[in-house]
Enzyme design. Structure first.
Site, PDB file in Angstrom:
ATOM      1  NE  ARG A  73      -3.751   1.993   3.164  1.00 48.98           N
ATOM      2  CZ  ARG A  73      -3.579   2.806   4.041  1.00 48.98           C
ATOM      3  NH1 ARG A  73      -2.536   2.688   4.729  1.00 48.98           N
ATOM      4  NH2 ARG A  73      -4.437   3.601   4.506  1.00 48.98           N
ATOM      5  CD  GLU A  78      -6.619   6.663   9.410  1.00 45.19           C
ATOM      6  OE1 GLU A  78      -6.349   5.535  10.100  1.00 45.19           O
ATOM      7  OE2 GLU A  78      -6.321   7.763  10.036  1.00 45.19           O
ATOM      8  CD  GLU A 103      -3.691   3.693   8.316  1.00 48.55           C
ATOM      9  OE1 GLU A 103      -3.172   3.959   9.560  1.00 48.55           O
ATOM     10  OE2 GLU A 103      -3.846   4.427   7.606  1.00 48.55           O
TER      11      GLU A 103
END
Length: 464
Positions: free
Chosen positions: A208, A307, A409
């Site tokens: 990523r 996020e 994450e």
């Protein structure tokens, strides 16, 4: 008679199997005793309605140097609220000094719960817990106008993902070029090697990368050299594909970090009106992907935002403006599809264990016709709850939405997290991505350790 009894017994066993409780992970994240290092504060909503009645539970613990909660901890601590909100619960003692109030409390058997209630003023509220000789923990809570239009998706808007999404054993190593620039070397079994090759050799199949718009700006991520900009991303994408790995590209839509506490526009976009902003989001997304496609490194999946449970491109795309947020997300998705309609699009929320808020966000975006393919979550236990909270959340999201789920994450509990995600029914658990693990995997010496080698075991369990 025997047949009837047998059938009834089989039905009863099947029902019991369906209703059996999920595995508890308490033994993984708690220890009997230890030395307190930091406070841990979990809140189960970071977005609330400023109507004077919206409430949530807050959970306080203390952790040791490994990040595990200490069960026998009995330390005193204080709770501080900045903004229009109140707290309540047994064991709280209010203390007023200089016209401000904080609350004193004490952990009992390692835990303390209290109730947080939003006021009537839409704003950002800070909630913090402080213990003596421990690192504090805090959250920023965004309260929305009382007339917020809370929508629920129709059955037609809850269609399952039609695209094929590969299983992921991933790592976000966007820091790697900076580490190498500073002279970092990586050694595995006595031989110096490329870090990406070391990951591939130990079971990883996905990398990523984050990308900023203009990180070289004075207030950008990296004013001197522009790391994590387009050119740096192109170089990394080439290395990733040459290693035979897949790429998840994470658009921050900012010159700097974008997360639940900061989603600021790139400098070049600051003076645009909303219509210009939508066009720019689409065209920027498209231009980045075309540049990657031109060199043969088109991403295998794309995050439209990082996020984004509080939105993106503030103030226009803040969650308090859900229609604007949906329009900006649609623009980003259109940019992806203009380059390759087959590329899966992920929505990424920092809500690993916060089920109520995850449902709130996903319901409101799906109801506004956001069409995406995968749900991505961040999970850091100091803020996002226990492993049990994570398991309960993703199980519910999978059941509600029928979409693939990734934890994109995390930094702790590699084996447990993969066990949880790959245990989802109907193959909806698509895998995990460890955030910037190279330092822990190679340490200060640059020599590989068990934090790297454990992934060979995980890969063998789920990929072979």
């Amino acid at each position: 008679m025997f047949v009837i009894v047998a059938v009834l017994f089989l039905c009863q066993c099947t029902a019991e199997k369906k209703q059996s409780p999920q595995k508890s992970w308490v033994s993984a994240y708690q220890v009997a005793t230890g030395k307190p290092v930091a406070m841990a504060l979990t809140i189960y909503k970071t977005t609330m309605i400023a109507n004077g009645t919206d409430k949530m539970t807050a959970r306080v613990a203390v952790i040791d140097s490994t990040g595990r909660e200490i069960k026998d901890a009995a330390i005193p601590f204080t709770i501080h609220v900045t903004g229009d909100a109140t707290i309540s619960g047994e064991g709280l003692t209010p203390v007023t000094t200089d016209s401000t109030t904080h609350w004193e409390a004490k952990l009992v058997n390692g835990l303390f719960n209290f109730t947080f209630q939003a006021g009537t003023k839409p704003e950002k509220i800070k909630l913090e817990v402080r213990g003596e000789k421990t690192w504090p923990a805090s959250h920023e809570i965004h309260t929305l106008p009382a007339d917020f239009k809370d929508l629920k998706p129709t059955e037609n808007q809850l269609k399952p993902t039609g695209k094929s999404i590969d299983h992921m054993l991933g790592a976000d190593i966007s820091f790697l070029p900076q580490m190498e620039y500073r002279g970092a070397k990586f050694t595995v079994n006595g031989k110096e090697t490329d870090a990406i090759k070391a990951l591939a050799d130990n079971g990883f199949n996905y990398i990523r990368l984050r990308i900023f718009v203009n990180p070289e700006n004075d207030k950008g991520y990296d004013p001197k050299t522009g790391f994590c900009g387009l050119e740096a991303t192109k170089k990394m994408a080439k290395r990733i594909k040459d290693a035979g790995m897949k790429l998840l590209l994470d658009f921050h839509y900012s010159d700097y970090w974008a997360d639940p506490q900061q989603q600021y526009k790139p400098l070049a976009w600051e003076k645009m009106d909303f219509e210009q902003l939508k066009v720019t989001v689409k065209e920027y997304t498209k231009s980045v992907l075309l540049a990657l496609q031109e060199q043969g490194t088109l991403p295998d999946m794309v995050q439209v935002g990082n996020e984004i449970n509080h939105g993106l491109l503030w103030p226009d795309g803040h969650i308090s403006n859900p229609d604007n947020l949906a329009s900006l997300l649609k623009a980003g998705i259109e940019g992806v599809h203009d380059v390759n309609p087959a590329t899966p699009v992920m929505m990424h929320l920092a809500l690993g264990g916060q089920n109520e808020e995850a449902v709130f966000w996903l319901d409101n975006m799906l109801a506004r016709d956001i069409k995406f393919d995968a749900i991505g979550l961040s999970y850091y236990p100091r803020w996002h709850g226990t492993l049990d909270d994570l398991q309960n959340n993703i199980s519910d999201l999978a059941k509600r939405y029928g979409k693939p789920i990734n934890v994109v994450e995390y930094s702790q509990y590699a084996e447990e997290l993969n066990d949880i995600i790959f245990s989802l029914p109907n193959d909806l658990g698509k895998g995990t991505c460890n955030w910037e693990p190279l330092r822990s995997m190679f340490g200060k010496s640059g020599v590989a350790n068990e934090n790297l080698f454990v992934y060979s075991k995980i890969s063998a369990k789920y990929f072979k």
